[in-house]
Write a protein that holds these residues in place. Structure first.
Motif, PDB file in Angstrom:
ATOM      1  N   PHE A  26       0.840  -1.188   0.000  1.00  0.00           N
ATOM      2  CA  PHE A  26       0.000   0.000   0.000  1.00  0.00           C
ATOM      3  C   PHE A  26       0.879   1.242   0.000  1.00  0.00           C
ATOM      4  O   PHE A  26       2.025   1.209   0.440  1.00  0.00           O
ATOM      5  CB  PHE A  26      -0.894   0.039   1.246  1.00  0.00           C
ATOM      6  CG  PHE A  26      -1.851  -1.099   1.325  1.00  0.00           C
ATOM      7  CD1 PHE A  26      -3.079  -1.035   0.686  1.00  0.00           C
ATOM      8  CD2 PHE A  26      -1.531  -2.241   2.040  1.00  0.00           C
ATOM      9  CE1 PHE A  26      -3.974  -2.091   0.758  1.00  0.00           C
ATOM     10  CE2 PHE A  26      -2.419  -3.306   2.116  1.00  0.00           C
ATOM     11  CZ  PHE A  26      -3.636  -3.228   1.473  1.00  0.00           C
ATOM     12  N   THR A  27       0.309   2.338  -0.449  1.00  0.00           N
ATOM     13  CA  THR A  27       0.953   3.642  -0.384  1.00  0.00           C
ATOM     14  C   THR A  27      -0.027   4.596   0.268  1.00  0.00           C
ATOM     15  O   THR A  27      -1.211   4.612  -0.079  1.00  0.00           O
ATOM     16  CB  THR A  27       1.334   4.143  -1.794  1.00  0.00           C
ATOM     17  OG1 THR A  27       2.235   3.194  -2.372  1.00  0.00           O
ATOM     18  CG2 THR A  27       2.015   5.492  -1.739  1.00  0.00           C
ATOM     19  N   VAL A  28       0.475   5.377   1.221  1.00  0.00           N
ATOM     20  CA  VAL A  28      -0.369   6.317   1.949  1.00  0.00           C
ATOM     21  C   VAL A  28       0.360   7.654   2.026  1.00  0.00           C
ATOM     22  O   VAL A  28       1.585   7.705   2.115  1.00  0.00           O
ATOM     23  CB  VAL A  28      -0.718   5.770   3.359  1.00  0.00           C
ATOM     24  CG1 VAL A  28       0.502   5.595   4.211  1.00  0.00           C
ATOM     25  CG2 VAL A  28      -1.745   6.645   4.048  1.00  0.00           C
ATOM     26  N   ARG A  29      -0.411   8.729   1.970  1.00  0.00           N
ATOM     27  CA  ARG A  29       0.180  10.070   2.000  1.00  0.00           C
ATOM     28  C   ARG A  29      -0.318  10.825   3.225  1.00  0.00           C
ATOM     29  O   ARG A  29      -1.468  10.686   3.632  1.00  0.00           O
ATOM     30  CB  ARG A  29      -0.200  10.830   0.737  1.00  0.00           C
ATOM     31  CG  ARG A  29       0.645  12.072   0.532  1.00  0.00           C
ATOM     32  CD  ARG A  29       0.567  12.516  -0.896  1.00  0.00           C
ATOM     33  NE  ARG A  29       1.319  13.726  -1.080  1.00  0.00           N
ATOM     34  CZ  ARG A  29       1.655  14.229  -2.238  1.00  0.00           C
ATOM     35  NH1 ARG A  29       1.315  13.620  -3.335  1.00  0.00           N
ATOM     36  NH2 ARG A  29       2.338  15.337  -2.312  1.00  0.00           N
ATOM     37  N   THR A  74      12.287  10.723   7.726  1.00  0.00           N
ATOM     38  CA  THR A  74      11.180  10.993   8.652  1.00  0.00           C
ATOM     39  C   THR A  74      11.485  12.198   9.538  1.00  0.00           C
ATOM     40  O   THR A  74      10.595  12.996   9.816  1.00  0.00           O
ATOM     41  CB  THR A  74      10.838   9.771   9.533  1.00  0.00           C
ATOM     42  OG1 THR A  74      11.927   9.451  10.376  1.00  0.00           O
ATOM     43  CG2 THR A  74      10.447   8.569   8.689  1.00  0.00           C
ATOM     44  N   LEU A  75      12.744  12.336   9.966  1.00  0.00           N
ATOM     45  CA  LEU A  75      13.132  13.499  10.778  1.00  0.00           C
ATOM     46  C   LEU A  75      12.993  14.797   9.993  1.00  0.00           C
ATOM     47  O   LEU A  75      12.499  15.802  10.511  1.00  0.00           O
ATOM     48  CB  LEU A  75      14.567  13.337  11.287  1.00  0.00           C
ATOM     49  CG  LEU A  75      14.765  12.321  12.398  1.00  0.00           C
ATOM     50  CD1 LEU A  75      16.250  12.033  12.602  1.00  0.00           C
ATOM     51  CD2 LEU A  75      14.126  12.803  13.683  1.00  0.00           C
ATOM     52  N   THR A  76      13.410  14.774   8.742  1.00  0.00           N
ATOM     53  CA  THR A  76      13.288  15.964   7.896  1.00  0.00           C
ATOM     54  C   THR A  76      11.826  16.332   7.691  1.00  0.00           C
ATOM     55  O   THR A  76      11.444  17.505   7.803  1.00  0.00           O
ATOM     56  CB  THR A  76      13.973  15.725   6.539  1.00  0.00           C
ATOM     57  OG1 THR A  76      15.355  15.422   6.767  1.00  0.00           O
ATOM     58  CG2 THR A  76      13.856  16.944   5.633  1.00  0.00           C
ATOM     59  N   ALA A  77      11.000  15.334   7.417  1.00  0.00           N
ATOM     60  CA  ALA A  77       9.567  15.595   7.210  1.00  0.00           C
ATOM     61  C   ALA A  77       8.914  16.121   8.477  1.00  0.00           C
ATOM     62  O   ALA A  77       8.069  17.020   8.421  1.00  0.00           O
ATOM     63  CB  ALA A  77       8.877  14.321   6.735  1.00  0.00           C
ATOM     64  N   LEU A  78       9.300  15.577   9.631  1.00  0.00           N
ATOM     65  CA  LEU A  78       8.731  16.029  10.903  1.00  0.00           C
ATOM     66  C   LEU A  78       9.099  17.481  11.168  1.00  0.00           C
ATOM     67  O   LEU A  78       8.238  18.291  11.525  1.00  0.00           O
ATOM     68  CB  LEU A  78       9.223  15.142  12.044  1.00  0.00           C
ATOM     69  CG  LEU A  78       8.762  15.543  13.449  1.00  0.00           C
ATOM     70  CD1 LEU A  78       7.254  15.416  13.583  1.00  0.00           C
ATOM     71  CD2 LEU A  78       9.469  14.687  14.488  1.00  0.00           C
ATOM     72  N   THR A  79      10.358  17.834  11.006  1.00  0.00           N
ATOM     73  CA  THR A  79      10.803  19.190  11.342  1.00  0.00           C
ATOM     74  C   THR A  79      10.339  20.239  10.337  1.00  0.00           C
ATOM     75  O   THR A  79      10.182  21.402  10.696  1.00  0.00           O
ATOM     76  CB  THR A  79      12.332  19.261  11.495  1.00  0.00           C
ATOM     77  OG1 THR A  79      12.952  18.834  10.289  1.00  0.00           O
ATOM     78  CG2 THR A  79      12.794  18.398  12.649  1.00  0.00           C
ATOM     79  N   THR A  80      10.092  19.832   9.086  1.00  0.00           N
ATOM     80  CA  THR A  80       9.645  20.800   8.075  1.00  0.00           C
ATOM     81  C   THR A  80       8.130  20.845   7.933  1.00  0.00           C
ATOM     82  O   THR A  80       7.589  21.799   7.380  1.00  0.00           O
ATOM     83  CB  THR A  80      10.244  20.475   6.691  1.00  0.00           C
ATOM     84  OG1 THR A  80       9.780  19.177   6.287  1.00  0.00           O
ATOM     85  CG2 THR A  80      11.756  20.536   6.704  1.00  0.00           C
ATOM     86  N   GLY A  81       7.442  19.807   8.409  1.00  0.00           N
ATOM     87  CA  GLY A  81       5.992  19.743   8.260  1.00  0.00           C
ATOM     88  C   GLY A  81       5.537  19.411   6.854  1.00  0.00           C
ATOM     89  O   GLY A  81       4.361  19.569   6.531  1.00  0.00           O
ATOM     90  N   LEU A  82       6.450  18.936   6.008  1.00  0.00           N
ATOM     91  CA  LEU A  82       6.092  18.604   4.627  1.00  0.00           C
ATOM     92  C   LEU A  82       5.378  17.258   4.551  1.00  0.00           C
ATOM     93  O   LEU A  82       5.549  16.394   5.407  1.00  0.00           O
ATOM     94  CB  LEU A  82       7.344  18.576   3.749  1.00  0.00           C
ATOM     95  CG  LEU A  82       8.052  19.922   3.577  1.00  0.00           C
ATOM     96  CD1 LEU A  82       9.368  19.739   2.824  1.00  0.00           C
ATOM     97  CD2 LEU A  82       7.148  20.909   2.846  1.00  0.00           C
ATOM     98  N   GLN A  83       4.595  17.089   3.496  1.00  0.00           N
ATOM     99  CA  GLN A  83       3.893  15.830   3.273  1.00  0.00           C
ATOM    100  C   GLN A  83       4.856  14.751   2.799  1.00  0.00           C
ATOM    101  O   GLN A  83       5.831  15.036   2.107  1.00  0.00           O
ATOM    102  CB  GLN A  83       2.797  15.999   2.230  1.00  0.00           C
ATOM    103  CG  GLN A  83       1.621  16.792   2.712  1.00  0.00           C
ATOM    104  CD  GLN A  83       0.527  16.838   1.662  1.00  0.00           C
ATOM    105  OE1 GLN A  83       0.509  16.067   0.707  1.00  0.00           O
ATOM    106  NE2 GLN A  83      -0.403  17.765   1.858  1.00  0.00           N
ATOM    107  N   VAL A  84       4.522  13.511   3.182  1.00  0.00           N
ATOM    108  CA  VAL A  84       5.292  12.358   2.726  1.00  0.00           C
ATOM    109  C   VAL A  84       4.349  11.318   2.140  1.00  0.00           C
ATOM    110  O   VAL A  84       3.139  11.357   2.359  1.00  0.00           O
ATOM    111  CB  VAL A  84       6.098  11.696   3.879  1.00  0.00           C
ATOM    112  CG1 VAL A  84       7.120  12.642   4.440  1.00  0.00           C
ATOM    113  CG2 VAL A  84       5.191  11.157   4.961  1.00  0.00           C
ATOM    114  N   GLU A  85       4.941  10.414   1.406  1.00  0.00           N
ATOM    115  CA  GLU A  85       4.229   9.249   0.914  1.00  0.00           C
ATOM    116  C   GLU A  85       5.020   8.031   1.383  1.00  0.00           C
ATOM    117  O   GLU A  85       6.228   7.967   1.153  1.00  0.00           O
ATOM    118  CB  GLU A  85       4.133   9.289  -0.608  1.00  0.00           C
ATOM    119  CG  GLU A  85       3.225   8.248  -1.195  1.00  0.00           C
ATOM    120  CD  GLU A  85       3.021   8.495  -2.679  1.00  0.00           C
ATOM    121  OE1 GLU A  85       2.023   9.157  -3.031  1.00  0.00           O
ATOM    122  OE2 GLU A  85       3.864   8.028  -3.458  1.00  0.00           O
TER     123      GLU A  85
END
Length: 111
Positions: A26-29, A74-85
């Motif tokens: 699965f892929t989730v965003r 994951t650390l970069t996404a957490l600190t920047t608040g950007l969306q991930v998939e």
């Protein structure tokens, strides 16, 4: 030596007896809500808040022993608040809990 129909029958029988594992990929965003360090690297948890409905999913970060690119992402996404998939297989865990391990994670730029 097998010929014609005998060869085809042997190949069909061989293919029919191979046990193929079923993958549930699965892929989730969404956005990373938290990510962990842990004294046992395979036990690190990442929580994702789904973009589609606001629900949360927990994942494990696999310990490859070589690269911590998933943790860094994951650390970069957490600190920047950007969306991930995140791409994951429900049948693949790290062996530390029942949460699926992350296979791939992609950060998307702010739009």
């Amino acid at each position: 030596m097998l010929k014609g129909r005998t060869l085809a029958a042997a190949l069909t029988l061989a293919c029919a007896t191979v046990n193929i594992a079923h993958a549930d990929v699965f892929t989730v965003r969404g956005k990373i809500m938290f990510t962990q360090g842990h004294m046992y690297p395979a036990c690190r948890i990442v929580q994702l808040k789904r973009l589609s409905d606001g629900g949360t999913l927990n994942f494990r970060i696999p310990d490859t022993g070589k690269d911590d690119g998933i943790l860094a992402t994951t650390l970069t996404a957490l600190t920047t608040g950007l969306q991930v998939e995140i791409t994951y297989d429900t049948n693949q865990t790290t062996g530390c809990g029942s949460e699926p391990q992350i296979q791939y994670i992609t950060i998307f730029p702010a739009s």
